[in-house]
Scaffold this motif. Structure first.
Motif, PDB file in Angstrom:
ATOM      1  N   SER A 280      -0.928  17.408   9.753  1.00  0.00           N
ATOM      2  CA  SER A 280       0.011  17.999   8.615  1.00  0.00           C
ATOM      3  C   SER A 280      -0.716  18.599   7.548  1.00  0.00           C
ATOM      4  N   ALA A 281      -0.072  19.495   6.838  1.00  0.00           N
ATOM      5  CA  ALA A 281      -0.726  20.176   5.882  1.00  0.00           C
ATOM      6  C   ALA A 281      -0.838  19.161   4.662  1.00  0.00           C
ATOM      7  N   ALA A 282       0.036  18.201   4.396  1.00  0.00           N
ATOM      8  CA  ALA A 282       0.018  17.147   3.584  1.00  0.00           C
ATOM      9  C   ALA A 282      -1.223  16.231   3.807  1.00  0.00           C
ATOM     10  N   ALA A 283      -2.035  16.031   4.965  1.00  0.00           N
ATOM     11  CA  ALA A 283      -2.972  15.286   5.234  1.00  0.00           C
ATOM     12  C   ALA A 283      -4.211  15.475   4.225  1.00  0.00           C
ATOM     13  N   GLU A 284      -4.324  16.811   3.656  1.00  0.00           N
ATOM     14  CA  GLU A 284      -5.535  17.039   2.967  1.00  0.00           C
ATOM     15  C   GLU A 284      -5.265  16.433   1.530  1.00  0.00           C
ATOM     16  N   HIS A 285      -4.158  15.918   1.274  1.00  0.00           N
ATOM     17  CA  HIS A 285      -3.677  15.240  -0.137  1.00  0.00           C
ATOM     18  C   HIS A 285      -3.857  13.551   0.137  1.00  0.00           C
ATOM     19  N   ALA A 286      -4.186  13.135   1.176  1.00  0.00           N
ATOM     20  CA  ALA A 286      -3.917  11.647   1.712  1.00  0.00           C
ATOM     21  C   ALA A 286      -4.623  10.820   0.773  1.00  0.00           C
ATOM     22  N   GLY A 287      -5.868  11.302   0.573  1.00  0.00           N
ATOM     23  CA  GLY A 287      -6.667  10.416  -0.536  1.00  0.00           C
ATOM     24  C   GLY A 287      -6.089  10.182  -1.806  1.00  0.00           C
ATOM     25  N   ALA A 288      -5.907  11.212  -2.534  1.00  0.00           N
ATOM     26  CA  ALA A 288      -4.874  11.282  -3.876  1.00  0.00           C
ATOM     27  C   ALA A 288      -3.569  10.425  -3.617  1.00  0.00           C
ATOM     28  N   VAL A 289      -2.903  10.795  -2.531  1.00  0.00           N
ATOM     29  CA  VAL A 289      -1.603   9.979  -2.619  1.00  0.00           C
ATOM     30  C   VAL A 289      -1.769   8.483  -2.336  1.00  0.00           C
ATOM     31  N   LEU A 290      -2.847   8.225  -1.513  1.00  0.00           N
ATOM     32  CA  LEU A 290      -3.098   6.823  -1.446  1.00  0.00           C
ATOM     33  C   LEU A 290      -3.703   5.999  -2.562  1.00  0.00           C
ATOM     34  N   GLY A 291      -4.398   6.542  -3.367  1.00  0.00           N
ATOM     35  CA  GLY A 291      -4.818   6.256  -4.891  1.00  0.00           C
ATOM     36  C   GLY A 291      -3.678   6.114  -5.696  1.00  0.00           C
ATOM     37  N   THR A 292      -2.549   7.233  -5.655  1.00  0.00           N
ATOM     38  CA  THR A 292      -1.354   6.850  -6.290  1.00  0.00           C
ATOM     39  C   THR A 292      -0.493   5.804  -6.027  1.00  0.00           C
ATOM     40  N   VAL A 293      -0.276   5.682  -4.851  1.00  0.00           N
ATOM     41  CA  VAL A 293       0.316   4.375  -4.292  1.00  0.00           C
ATOM     42  C   VAL A 293      -0.260   3.178  -4.673  1.00  0.00           C
ATOM     43  N   LYS A 294      -1.567   3.118  -4.532  1.00  0.00           N
ATOM     44  CA  LYS A 294      -2.139   1.639  -4.987  1.00  0.00           C
ATOM     45  C   LYS A 294      -1.985   1.582  -6.570  1.00  0.00           C
ATOM     46  N   ARG A 295      -1.908   2.566  -7.431  1.00  0.00           N
ATOM     47  CA  ARG A 295      -1.760   2.176  -8.727  1.00  0.00           C
ATOM     48  C   ARG A 295      -0.318   1.926  -8.814  1.00  0.00           C
ATOM     49  N   ALA A 296       0.809   2.584  -7.995  1.00  0.00           N
ATOM     50  CA  ALA A 296       2.090   2.164  -8.297  1.00  0.00           C
ATOM     51  C   ALA A 296       2.358   0.763  -7.894  1.00  0.00           C
ATOM     52  N   HIS A 297       1.635   0.143  -6.577  1.00  0.00           N
ATOM     53  CA  HIS A 297       1.813  -1.197  -6.499  1.00  0.00           C
ATOM     54  C   HIS A 297       1.357  -2.083  -7.475  1.00  0.00           C
ATOM     55  N   ARG A 298       0.092  -1.726  -8.043  1.00  0.00           N
ATOM     56  CA  ARG A 298      -0.358  -2.774  -9.225  1.00  0.00           C
ATOM     57  C   ARG A 298       0.494  -2.710 -10.483  1.00  0.00           C
ATOM     58  N   ASP A 299       1.469  -1.363 -10.623  1.00  0.00           N
ATOM     59  CA  ASP A 299       2.321  -1.751 -11.721  1.00  0.00           C
ATOM     60  C   ASP A 299       3.382  -2.617 -11.292  1.00  0.00           C
ATOM     61  N   LEU A 300       3.821  -2.549  -9.981  1.00  0.00           N
ATOM     62  CA  LEU A 300       4.805  -3.655  -9.764  1.00  0.00           C
ATOM     63  C   LEU A 300       4.123  -5.170  -9.734  1.00  0.00           C
ATOM     64  N   VAL A 301       3.092  -5.453  -9.312  1.00  0.00           N
ATOM     65  CA  VAL A 301       2.276  -6.753  -9.591  1.00  0.00           C
ATOM     66  C   VAL A 301       2.042  -6.928 -10.968  1.00  0.00           C
ATOM     67  N   GLU A 302       1.783  -6.200 -11.874  1.00  0.00           N
ATOM     68  CA  GLU A 302       1.561  -6.564 -13.600  1.00  0.00           C
ATOM     69  C   GLU A 302       3.051  -6.997 -13.804  1.00  0.00           C
ATOM     70  N   ARG A 303       4.204  -6.454 -13.347  1.00  0.00           N
ATOM     71  CA  ARG A 303       5.398  -7.012 -13.975  1.00  0.00           C
ATOM     72  C   ARG A 303       5.793  -8.252 -13.768  1.00  0.00           C
ATOM     73  N   SER A 304       5.108  -8.815 -12.752  1.00  0.00           N
ATOM     74  CA  SER A 304       5.358 -10.316 -12.080  1.00  0.00           C
ATOM     75  C   SER A 304       4.376 -11.280 -12.611  1.00  0.00           C
ATOM     76  N   SER A 305       4.595 -12.270 -13.755  1.00  0.00           N
ATOM     77  CA  SER A 305       3.556 -12.841 -14.224  1.00  0.00           C
ATOM     78  C   SER A 305       3.203 -13.860 -13.175  1.00  0.00           C
ATOM     79  N   VAL A 306       4.011 -14.488 -12.370  1.00  0.00           N
ATOM     80  CA  VAL A 306       4.111 -15.458 -11.246  1.00  0.00           C
ATOM     81  C   VAL A 306       2.980 -14.865 -10.290  1.00  0.00           C
ATOM     82  N   TYR A 307       3.007 -13.558  -9.731  1.00  0.00           N
ATOM     83  CA  TYR A 307       2.082 -13.224  -8.978  1.00  0.00           C
ATOM     84  C   TYR A 307       0.877 -12.856  -9.382  1.00  0.00           C
TER      85      TYR A 307
END
Length: 329
Positions: A280-307
């Motif tokens: 797909s045309a979007a595949a050339e952006h996969a590295g940047a989107v991967l980095g973005t989704v990792k940062r978004a997941h870290r945002d979720l983790v940081e909201r949970s003091s337990v995790y």
């Protein structure tokens, strides 16, 4: 054979999993193939990296050396690749596409992901699709109706096998239990499944093997769950809040009036993965989107003091520093 980073990733995964069989499931390869690859790596390095017995594997002195170096090199190389991708995209004038369509069976990731994508490029138009079904998201991705799909899969199941799709695991997360604040076990650092053997259970729907894995985990603890109510997220919250049931939940869940508690021994875990069509045309952006989704997941983790407090004590969980690519055949 020359030693490569992918070989260090294999050794590190085996060490963290504690067995070749579990590591094979996490890497999405057959156990005999992983055993053969480990043998080639050991021949290259000149000796065994693990001692094997009925309980699994333990690193040898040589293994400890290799694992220690791998834990330094893999995150450093992952950071280098992410930085190089961002710089390369900027220099080519294509640091972000005009539009992205993203589907998710893990709906909690969508809000922080959209926020992170808007920071990447304010003009970026993002359309989203949420579904409880990882199969539905995968089907739309394979059909070209989505640019990227974010799904959760039971750790032992492997990634979907549709041809032409590439998957990366961006986080490995435990399953916690959701309790009302007044529950007798709510103030514990962790609880065992056995201690909840008399409870009614609730969980959100999902395809794959999760319900079977839950039943097997209970069986290992010596009981059969009285029930497992499969319901939407709001109904699960109501069932827990009313004291009718306890719920299996993602570790980063934070809900008013309810408490997330880790399960002792981590009997259940999710691999969170992102996929895209390789052609797909979007595949050339996969590295940047991967980095973005990792940062978004870290945002979720940081909201949970337990995790957030649980993660430092459990190596190998949370956002993966250098996940491997698994192209479908």
């Amino acid at each position: 054979m020359e030693l490569e980073l992918r070989h260090l990733r294999v050794v590190s995964t085996i060490a963290e999993a504690g067995s070749v069989t579990k590591a094979a499931a996490e890497l999405g390869v057959a156990q005999p193939a992983l055993t053969a690859q480990l043998s080639r790596i050991e021949r290259t390095l000149g000796g065994p990296l693990f001692e094997r017995d009925h309980r699994g594997v333990r690193p040898t002195a040589l293994g400890e050396l290799v694992i220690g170096r791998a834990r330094m090199l893999l995150p450093a190389m992952s950071g280098l690749m992410d930085d190089a991708t961002r710089l390369s995209d900027t220099e080519r004038g294509r640091d972000a596409p005009e539009h992205l369509s993203i589907g998710a069976s893990t709906s909690s990731i969508l809000a922080p992901l959209i926020q992170r994508l808007s920071q990447w490029r304010e003009e970026l138009k993002v359309s989203t699709m949420a579904s409880w079904s990882a199969d539905e998201v995968t089907g739309q991705l394979a059909d070209g109706r989505l640019d990227f799909g974010v799904i959760g899969v039971c750790a032992g199941a492997g990634t979907p096998s549709e041809a032409g799709l590439t998957w990366r695991t961006f986080s490995v997360d435990p399953v916690f239990v959701l309790l009302p604040q007044g529950h007798p076990l709510a103030d514990r650092d962790e609880v065992s499944l056995r201690e909840l053997g008399d409870a009614e259970w609730a969980a959100t729907p999902g395809d794959g093997c999760f319900q079977e894995c839950f039943a097997a985990a209970c069986a290992r603890e010596g009981f059969t769950p009285r029930s497992l109510y499969v319901a939407d997220a709001a109904s699960c919250v109501d069932l827990v809040g009313s004291g009718t049931a306890v719920a299996l939940c993602q570790a980063n869940r934070v809900l008013p009036g309810l408490v997330t508690v880790p399960l002792a021994g981590v009997p259940l875990r999710w691999n969170h993965v992102i996929g895209w069509r390789s052609d797909s045309a979007a595949a050339e952006h996969a590295g940047a989107v991967l980095g973005t989704v990792k940062r978004a997941h870290r945002d979720l983790v940081e909201r949970s003091s337990v995790y957030s407090a649980w993660l430092p004590r459990h190596r190998g969980f949370g956002v993966q520093q250098d996940p491997g690519i698994t192209p479908a055949v």
